[in-house]
Design a protein around this motif. Structure first.
Motif, PDB file in Angstrom:
ATOM      1  N   GLY A  44      -7.722-125.077  38.357  1.00  0.00           N
ATOM      2  CA  GLY A  44      -8.215-126.386  37.944  1.00  0.00           C
ATOM      3  C   GLY A  44      -7.879-127.487  38.926  1.00  0.00           C
ATOM      4  N   ASN A  47     -10.708-128.612  41.216  1.00  0.00           N
ATOM      5  CA  ASN A  47     -11.859-129.310  40.642  1.00  0.00           C
ATOM      6  C   ASN A  47     -11.592-130.776  40.324  1.00  0.00           C
ATOM      7  OD1 ASN A  47     -13.426-126.940  40.646  1.00  0.00           O
ATOM      8  ND2 ASN A  47     -12.534-126.281  38.700  1.00  0.00           N
ATOM      9  N   PHE A  48     -10.344-131.228  40.461  1.00  0.00           N
ATOM     10  CA  PHE A  48     -10.034-132.591  40.040  1.00  0.00           C
ATOM     11  C   PHE A  48     -10.648-133.671  40.933  1.00  0.00           C
ATOM     12  CE2 PHE A  48      -7.596-131.147  36.625  1.00  0.00           C
ATOM     13  CZ  PHE A  48      -7.185-132.232  35.877  1.00  0.00           C
ATOM     14  N   TRP A  50     -13.597-133.578  42.257  1.00  0.00           N
ATOM     15  CA  TRP A  50     -14.962-133.683  41.717  1.00  0.00           C
ATOM     16  C   TRP A  50     -14.952-134.374  40.353  1.00  0.00           C
ATOM     17  CZ3 TRP A  50     -16.606-131.631  37.076  1.00  0.00           C
ATOM     18  CH2 TRP A  50     -17.969-131.732  36.808  1.00  0.00           C
ATOM     19  N   ALA A  51     -13.975-134.030  39.505  1.00  0.00           N
ATOM     20  CA  ALA A  51     -13.911-134.607  38.161  1.00  0.00           C
ATOM     21  C   ALA A  51     -13.674-136.113  38.226  1.00  0.00           C
ATOM     22  CB  ALA A  51     -12.807-133.927  37.354  1.00  0.00           C
ATOM     23  N   VAL A 230     -16.624-134.422  32.134  1.00  0.00           N
ATOM     24  CA  VAL A 230     -15.457-133.933  32.875  1.00  0.00           C
ATOM     25  C   VAL A 230     -14.292-133.601  31.955  1.00  0.00           C
ATOM     26  CG1 VAL A 230     -16.141-135.281  34.889  1.00  0.00           C
ATOM     27  CG2 VAL A 230     -14.483-136.238  33.280  1.00  0.00           C
ATOM     28  N   THR A 233     -13.208-129.923  32.181  1.00  0.00           N
ATOM     29  CA  THR A 233     -12.522-129.645  33.449  1.00  0.00           C
ATOM     30  C   THR A 233     -11.096-130.158  33.422  1.00  0.00           C
ATOM     31  OG1 THR A 233     -14.620-129.772  34.650  1.00  0.00           O
ATOM     32  CG2 THR A 233     -12.605-130.011  35.940  1.00  0.00           C
ATOM     33  N   PHE A 236      -8.987-128.075  30.985  1.00  0.00           N
ATOM     34  CA  PHE A 236      -8.692-126.763  31.570  1.00  0.00           C
ATOM     35  C   PHE A 236      -7.543-126.854  32.566  1.00  0.00           C
ATOM     36  CE2 PHE A 236      -9.366-123.680  35.011  1.00  0.00           C
ATOM     37  CZ  PHE A 236      -9.252-122.503  34.300  1.00  0.00           C
ATOM     38  N   GLY A 237      -7.469-127.968  33.294  1.00  0.00           N
ATOM     39  CA  GLY A 237      -6.389-128.124  34.262  1.00  0.00           C
ATOM     40  C   GLY A 237      -5.012-128.188  33.623  1.00  0.00           C
ATOM     41  N   TYR A 274      -2.088-133.821  39.418  1.00  0.00           N
ATOM     42  CA  TYR A 274      -3.549-133.838  39.310  1.00  0.00           C
ATOM     43  C   TYR A 274      -4.109-135.202  39.711  1.00  0.00           C
ATOM     44  CZ  TYR A 274      -3.812-129.317  36.960  1.00  0.00           C
ATOM     45  OH  TYR A 274      -3.775-127.977  36.664  1.00  0.00           O
TER      46      TYR A 274
END
Length: 279
Positions: A44, A47-48, A50-51, A230, A233, A236-237, A274
């Motif tokens: 995860g 993807n942060f 992008w989120a 988001v 996402t 999930f992280g 994150y």
């Protein structure tokens, strides 16, 4: 007779509890936090960035993170409390004890499927990185920098993935007690922290920033839709709920207040890592 009854009660209580030094190693606060971090930090993290962009900027993304943390931490506390009142040590056993046999069997199926898909995602990421690592080692040893490596069975990244699974992942999966992973969890957390620092350094050390090239974020319904898109996402992280009951059951101090401290501390560290990566 009273003295004999007391002695028998004392001996039964000693038999029901394992000796403090003879049982499996118990987790302290330090080990529990690092295992929680290792369980949460992972794919995860990639993807942060992008989120954060999809959410409409850092302020909106942090707001989504903070709101999500309220529910995520509450879930961790509830699971720890359910484990304490049910006296069960695994996730599906707690669900079976609290919700019944049918829900317990459904939980087992979902649990296995979820962990299988997470494992596949991690192995795909590891395989991709092993391919680049094998190529880098080959170029360093031979001096040929052409971006290609001759194909042999021992240079195949799938062979490297098999060796990693057999030598590293399999031995870590054999022990039934999760407390043994408190040492490797430190390495996993440091690796995730290094990745976060590398992303930040890569962004701020490059010559030209691309901040001005980002598309303008839409307003109204589109911005709200982007923000809510988001949420999966981001959640999930921070996902570590599958392992939290095993972590709680292995802790030396099982007071709920102490478990709340562990959950909040680990989630705050995750939030920090994150957020720095997503910026």
């Amino acid at each position: 007779m009273e003295e004999l009854a007391r002695e028998s009660i004392r001996s039964m209580s000693l038999l029901s509890k394992p000796a403090r030094g003879s049982g499996v190693p118990r987790l302290g606060s330090f080990g529990a936090v690092f295992i929680m971090l290792k369980s949460a930090l992972g794919a995860g993290l990639l993807n942060f960035p992008w989120a954060f962009e999809k959410a409409g900027g850092i302020h909106t993304a942090i707001s989504v993170e903070l709101v999500s943390l309220v529910f995520l931490i509450s879930g961790l506390v509830i699971l720890g409390y359910a484990s304490s009142i049910s006296r069960q040590n695994t996730y599906h056993d707690v669900v079976r004890e609290v919700c019944g046999q049918r829900i317990g069997h459904l939980c087992e199926i979902c649990f296995v499927f979820n962990l299988f898909m997470i494992s596949v995602a991690f192995l795909v990421v590891v395989q991709d990185q092993l391919e680049k690592l094998c190529l880098s080692i080959y170029e360093t040893m031979t001096g040929h920098i052409d971006g290609h490596m001759p194909h042999h069975w021992y240079t195949d990244h799938r062979f490297a993935l098999f060796l990693m699974c057999f030598i590293i992942i399999l031995p870590l999966s054999i022990p039934k007690e999760i407390g043994i992973q408190k040492y490797t969890s430190v390495l996993g957390t440091l690796a995730a922290t290094y990745l976060s620092i590398a992303v930040i350094a890569k962004y701020y050390l490059k010559d030209e920033h691309t901040a001005d090239l980002r598309p303008e974020h839409s307003q109204g319904l589109d911005s709200w839709a982007s923000m809510f898109s988001v949420v999966p996402t981001i959640c999930f992280g921070f996902q570590c709920h599958e392992a939290c009951i095993a972590i709680y059951s292995s802790m030396e101090n099982k007071k709920i207040t102490h478990w709340v401290f562990i959950a909040v501390t680990s989630m705050i560290f995750c939030l920090l890592i994150y957020t720095l990566t997503g910026e």
